[in-house]
Design an enzyme around this catalytic site. Sequence first.
Site, PDB file in Angstrom:
ATOM      1  N   THR A   1       0.817  -1.204   0.000  1.00 56.48           N
ATOM      2  CA  THR A   1       0.000   0.000   0.000  1.00 56.48           C
ATOM      3  C   THR A   1       0.858   1.265   0.000  1.00 56.48           C
ATOM      4  OG1 THR A   1      -1.463   1.278   1.447  1.00 56.48           O
ATOM      5  CG2 THR A   1      -0.121  -0.373   2.522  1.00 56.48           C
ATOM      6  N   ASP A   2       0.255   2.370  -0.444  1.00 49.95           N
ATOM      7  CA  ASP A   2       0.956   3.666  -0.376  1.00 49.95           C
ATOM      8  C   ASP A   2       1.055   4.171   1.067  1.00 49.95           C
ATOM      9  OD1 ASP A   2      -1.742   4.284   0.003  1.00 49.95           O
ATOM     10  OD2 ASP A   2      -1.856   5.748  -1.624  1.00 49.95           O
ATOM     11  N   GLU A   3       0.237   3.585   1.982  1.00 53.04           N
ATOM     12  CA  GLU A   3       0.197   4.101   3.365  1.00 53.04           C
ATOM     13  C   GLU A   3       1.525   3.947   4.088  1.00 53.04           C
ATOM     14  OE1 GLU A   3      -3.042   3.826   5.836  1.00 53.04           O
ATOM     15  OE2 GLU A   3      -4.505   3.830   4.211  1.00 53.04           O
TER      16      GLU A   3
ATOM     17  N   TYR B   1      -1.668  -0.205  11.227  1.00 48.42           N
ATOM     18  CA  TYR B   1      -1.841  -0.930   9.955  1.00 48.42           C
ATOM     19  C   TYR B   1      -0.652  -0.684   9.037  1.00 48.42           C
ATOM     20  CZ  TYR B   1      -3.205  -1.485   5.048  1.00 48.42           C
ATOM     21  OH  TYR B   1      -3.212  -1.804   3.703  1.00 48.42           O
TER      22      TYR B   1
ATOM     23  N   LYS C   1       2.227  -3.267   7.576  1.00 43.97           N
ATOM     24  CA  LYS C   1       2.447  -3.491   6.134  1.00 43.97           C
ATOM     25  C   LYS C   1       3.890  -3.141   5.772  1.00 43.97           C
ATOM     26  CE  LYS C   1      -0.004  -4.552   3.233  1.00 43.97           C
ATOM     27  NZ  LYS C   1      -0.380  -5.893   2.670  1.00 43.97           N
TER      28      LYS C   1
HETATM   29  P1  NAD Z   1      -9.769  -7.098   2.771  1.00 48.49           P
HETATM   30  O1  NAD Z   1      -9.719  -6.741   4.211  1.00 48.49           O
HETATM   31  O2  NAD Z   1     -11.002  -6.810   1.996  1.00 48.49           O
HETATM   32  O3  NAD Z   1      -9.459  -8.643   2.570  1.00 48.49           O
HETATM   33  C1  NAD Z   1      -8.455  -9.313   3.286  1.00 48.49           C
HETATM   34  C2  NAD Z   1      -8.635 -10.812   3.091  1.00 48.49           C
HETATM   35  O4  NAD Z   1      -7.569 -11.484   3.783  1.00 48.49           O
HETATM   36  C3  NAD Z   1      -9.950 -11.359   3.663  1.00 48.49           C
HETATM   37  O5  NAD Z   1     -10.528 -12.261   2.765  1.00 48.49           O
HETATM   38  C4  NAD Z   1      -9.515 -12.069   4.943  1.00 48.49           C
HETATM   39  O6  NAD Z   1     -10.363 -13.145   5.298  1.00 48.49           O
HETATM   40  C5  NAD Z   1      -8.126 -12.542   4.553  1.00 48.49           C
HETATM   41  N1  NAD Z   1      -7.271 -12.760   5.725  1.00 48.49           N
HETATM   42  C6  NAD Z   1      -7.066 -11.905   6.766  1.00 48.49           C
HETATM   43  N2  NAD Z   1      -6.249 -12.467   7.664  1.00 48.49           N
HETATM   44  C7  NAD Z   1      -5.893 -13.693   7.171  1.00 48.49           C
HETATM   45  C8  NAD Z   1      -5.054 -14.742   7.637  1.00 48.49           C
HETATM   46  N3  NAD Z   1      -4.401 -14.648   8.801  1.00 48.49           N
HETATM   47  N4  NAD Z   1      -4.910 -15.846   6.865  1.00 48.49           N
HETATM   48  C9  NAD Z   1      -5.573 -15.963   5.687  1.00 48.49           C
HETATM   49  N5  NAD Z   1      -6.400 -15.012   5.209  1.00 48.49           N
HETATM   50  C10 NAD Z   1      -6.554 -13.879   5.941  1.00 48.49           C
HETATM   51  O7  NAD Z   1      -8.502  -6.380   2.118  1.00 48.49           O
HETATM   52  P2  NAD Z   1      -8.344  -5.708   0.682  1.00 48.49           P
HETATM   53  O8  NAD Z   1      -8.852  -4.330   0.730  1.00 48.49           O
HETATM   54  O9  NAD Z   1      -8.839  -6.655  -0.342  1.00 48.49           O
HETATM   55  O10 NAD Z   1      -6.753  -5.628   0.613  1.00 48.49           O
HETATM   56  C11 NAD Z   1      -6.007  -6.726   0.094  1.00 48.49           C
HETATM   57  C12 NAD Z   1      -4.531  -6.367   0.152  1.00 48.49           C
HETATM   58  O11 NAD Z   1      -4.284  -5.186  -0.604  1.00 48.49           O
HETATM   59  C13 NAD Z   1      -4.007  -6.086   1.558  1.00 48.49           C
HETATM   60  O12 NAD Z   1      -2.718  -6.628   1.669  1.00 48.49           O
HETATM   61  C14 NAD Z   1      -3.971  -4.563   1.635  1.00 48.49           C
HETATM   62  O13 NAD Z   1      -2.968  -4.136   2.518  1.00 48.49           O
HETATM   63  C15 NAD Z   1      -3.621  -4.219   0.198  1.00 48.49           C
HETATM   64  N6  NAD Z   1      -4.097  -2.909  -0.290  1.00 48.49           N
HETATM   65  C16 NAD Z   1      -5.412  -2.551  -0.150  1.00 48.49           C
HETATM   66  C17 NAD Z   1      -5.848  -1.335  -0.706  1.00 48.49           C
HETATM   67  C18 NAD Z   1      -7.292  -0.927  -0.610  1.00 48.49           C
HETATM   68  O14 NAD Z   1      -7.610   0.196  -1.008  1.00 48.49           O
HETATM   69  N7  NAD Z   1      -8.190  -1.754  -0.133  1.00 48.49           N
HETATM   70  C19 NAD Z   1      -4.941  -0.506  -1.367  1.00 48.49           C
HETATM   71  C20 NAD Z   1      -3.599  -0.899  -1.468  1.00 48.49           C
HETATM   72  C21 NAD Z   1      -3.193  -2.121  -0.951  1.00 48.49           C
HETATM   73  O1  DAU Z   2      -4.137   3.986   0.582  1.00 46.23           O
HETATM   74  C1  DAU Z   2      -4.346   2.605   0.498  1.00 46.23           C
HETATM   75  C2  DAU Z   2      -5.166   2.151   1.679  1.00 46.23           C
HETATM   76  O2  DAU Z   2      -6.502   2.573   1.422  1.00 46.23           O
HETATM   77  C3  DAU Z   2      -5.115   0.656   1.919  1.00 46.23           C
HETATM   78  O3  DAU Z   2      -3.811   0.280   2.269  1.00 46.23           O
HETATM   79  C4  DAU Z   2      -6.077   0.241   3.037  1.00 46.23           C
HETATM   80  O4  DAU Z   2      -6.114  -1.152   3.165  1.00 46.23           O
HETATM   81  C5  DAU Z   2      -7.461   0.751   2.688  1.00 46.23           C
HETATM   82  O5  DAU Z   2      -8.347   0.458   3.739  1.00 46.23           O
HETATM   83  C6  DAU Z   2      -7.436   2.246   2.423  1.00 46.23           C
HETATM   84  O6  DAU Z   2      -7.120   2.968   3.637  1.00 46.23           O
HETATM   85  P1  DAU Z   2      -7.805   4.351   4.013  1.00 46.23           P
HETATM   86  O7  DAU Z   2      -7.689   4.546   5.453  1.00 46.23           O
HETATM   87  O8  DAU Z   2      -7.313   5.435   3.112  1.00 46.23           O
HETATM   88  O9  DAU Z   2      -9.310   4.010   3.544  1.00 46.23           O
HETATM   89  P2  DAU Z   2     -10.724   4.350   4.229  1.00 46.23           P
HETATM   90  O10 DAU Z   2     -11.760   4.035   3.217  1.00 46.23           O
HETATM   91  O11 DAU Z   2     -10.833   3.771   5.581  1.00 46.23           O
HETATM   92  O12 DAU Z   2     -10.660   5.931   4.380  1.00 46.23           O
HETATM   93  C7  DAU Z   2     -10.498   6.772   3.250  1.00 46.23           C
HETATM   94  C8  DAU Z   2     -10.465   8.196   3.721  1.00 46.23           C
HETATM   95  O13 DAU Z   2     -11.782   8.545   4.197  1.00 46.23           O
HETATM   96  C9  DAU Z   2      -9.545   8.438   4.897  1.00 46.23           C
HETATM   97  O14 DAU Z   2      -8.998   9.754   4.782  1.00 46.23           O
HETATM   98  C10 DAU Z   2     -10.460   8.391   6.133  1.00 46.23           C
HETATM   99  C11 DAU Z   2     -11.771   8.926   5.585  1.00 46.23           C
HETATM  100  N1  DAU Z   2     -12.997   8.376   6.185  1.00 46.23           N
HETATM  101  C12 DAU Z   2     -13.123   7.034   6.313  1.00 46.23           C
HETATM  102  C13 DAU Z   2     -14.270   6.488   6.870  1.00 46.23           C
HETATM  103  C14 DAU Z   2     -14.398   4.984   7.020  1.00 46.23           C
HETATM  104  C15 DAU Z   2     -14.030   9.241   6.556  1.00 46.23           C
HETATM  105  O15 DAU Z   2     -13.914  10.482   6.401  1.00 46.23           O
HETATM  106  N2  DAU Z   2     -15.166   8.702   7.096  1.00 46.23           N
HETATM  107  C16 DAU Z   2     -15.326   7.371   7.288  1.00 46.23           C
HETATM  108  O16 DAU Z   2     -16.380   6.940   7.807  1.00 46.23           O
END
Ligand code: NAD
Ligand code: DAU
Length: 336
Positions: A123-125, A150, A154
């Site tokens: 992730t970019d985080e 988090y 990561k």
């Molecule tokens: P998500 O939370 O929707 O899904 C995570 C999945 O991993 C779930 O199916 C969960 O059951 C499984 N899991 C969790 N713990 C586990 C364990 N111990 N063993 C086996 N399975 C397990 O997450 P996502 O949003 O699909 O993100 C997927 C990946 O992409 C993550 O590594 C996250 O850091 C990365 N990522 C997410 C975003 C985003 O915007 N969502 C952006 C950049 C990177």
């Molecule tokens: O940047 C990549 C990341 O994006 C991934 O690594 C994470 O797994 C993914 O969850 C996501 O993280 P964020 O924290 O950026 O996503 P989230 O949707 O939780 O929040 C997006 C933005 O919106 C953040 O600035 C917080 C804000 N927010 C979030 C929620 C849930 C609100 O203002 N209100 C809300 O209720």
Amino acid sequence: MKLLVTGGAGFIGANFIHYYLKNHSEDSIINLDKLTYAGNLANLEAIKDNPNYTFIKGDICDRRIVDSAMNDVDVVVHFAAESHVDRSIIDASPFIHTNVVGTHTLLESALKNNIKRFHHISTDEVFGSLELNSTEKFNESTGYDPRSPYAASKAASDHLVRAYNITYGLPTTISNCSNNFGPFHFPEKLIPLAITNILEGKKVPVYGDGKNVRDWLYVEDHCRAIDLILQKGTIGETYFVGSSDPEINNLELVRKILKLMGKSESEIEFVKDRPGHDRRYAIDWSKIKTELGWEPKHNLDSALEETIEWFKNNEDWWQKIKSGEYQRYYEKQYYS
Ligand code: NAD
Ligand code: DAU
């Protein structure tokens, strides 16, 4: 080719499995997922009987299960993680366990099983927070500066993946991507939370002043980037993946969603800010464009419309989630 996908029942992992099987009918996928609150087999309903797809319920921290899942596998694509920043603030333990210990367990098993490619989804985080109103962007040379539990977990997993490449020669690649959105997005994250709250006639919670900036990428574009890295990426390299849309802050994004859904701004509810809330993320993805020819195909406006349609057409999917364990989390996060 045989792939092991970890976390394939989650948001991005499930989208990746659909994408990959559609585009590589000759390959097979094993999906190893613990099915935490975020894992949902309904995300894979459409391909559950595909002969090239197998599901294993298991924890990536369990070496015995991991070893057996990795047997005869060519490529590992590692999505499994605890992924929600707000939950990591409430309790970091599962994040350390899954994201750090789980990644280490997979790396050890990948070495033992002579895996030809281990691709780690990150992730970019992990690069911290940029100033508002600056033009600076993260690129592959930016130093690590994680600021939430988090992001720290990561970052640790990224470091372990690099260390296993450099020290033991494990053939790894890493991608660091910005915020994804699209089908199967768990409704605790901002975009699906906003859409489903509007559909339920509830207010949309915006943290703090709403000026925090995120870089929003349609999930299919992320899946295509991962596929390209698997096909053409250079071992040991990291690739940044992000959107081509102009920057947008959370308040502007929520206003856009409200407008697309025919609602007024009075549906916005400002709530307490996230502790340590990163102000701005921005991604320079020129390396993956120059080296692998990737760029996003979707823009925010049209992909948001598609996503809203998806949530309207899949009410059953998100209603089931919102009525379960998630409901308790929601009360605690927003109203305690
Ligand atoms: P998500 O939370 O929707 O899904 C995570 C999945 O991993 C779930 O199916 C969960 O059951 C499984 N899991 C969790 N713990 C586990 C364990 N111990 N063993 C086996 N399975 C397990 O997450 P996502 O949003 O699909 O993100 C997927 C990946 O992409 C993550 O590594 C996250 O850091 C990365 N990522 C997410 C975003 C985003 O915007 N969502 C952006 C950049 C990177
Ligand atoms: O940047 C990549 C990341 O994006 C991934 O690594 C994470 O797994 C993914 O969850 C996501 O993280 P964020 O924290 O950026 O996503 P989230 O949707 O939780 O929040 C997006 C933005 O919106 C953040 O600035 C917080 C804000 N927010 C979030 C929620 C849930 C609100 O203002 N209100 C809300 O209720």
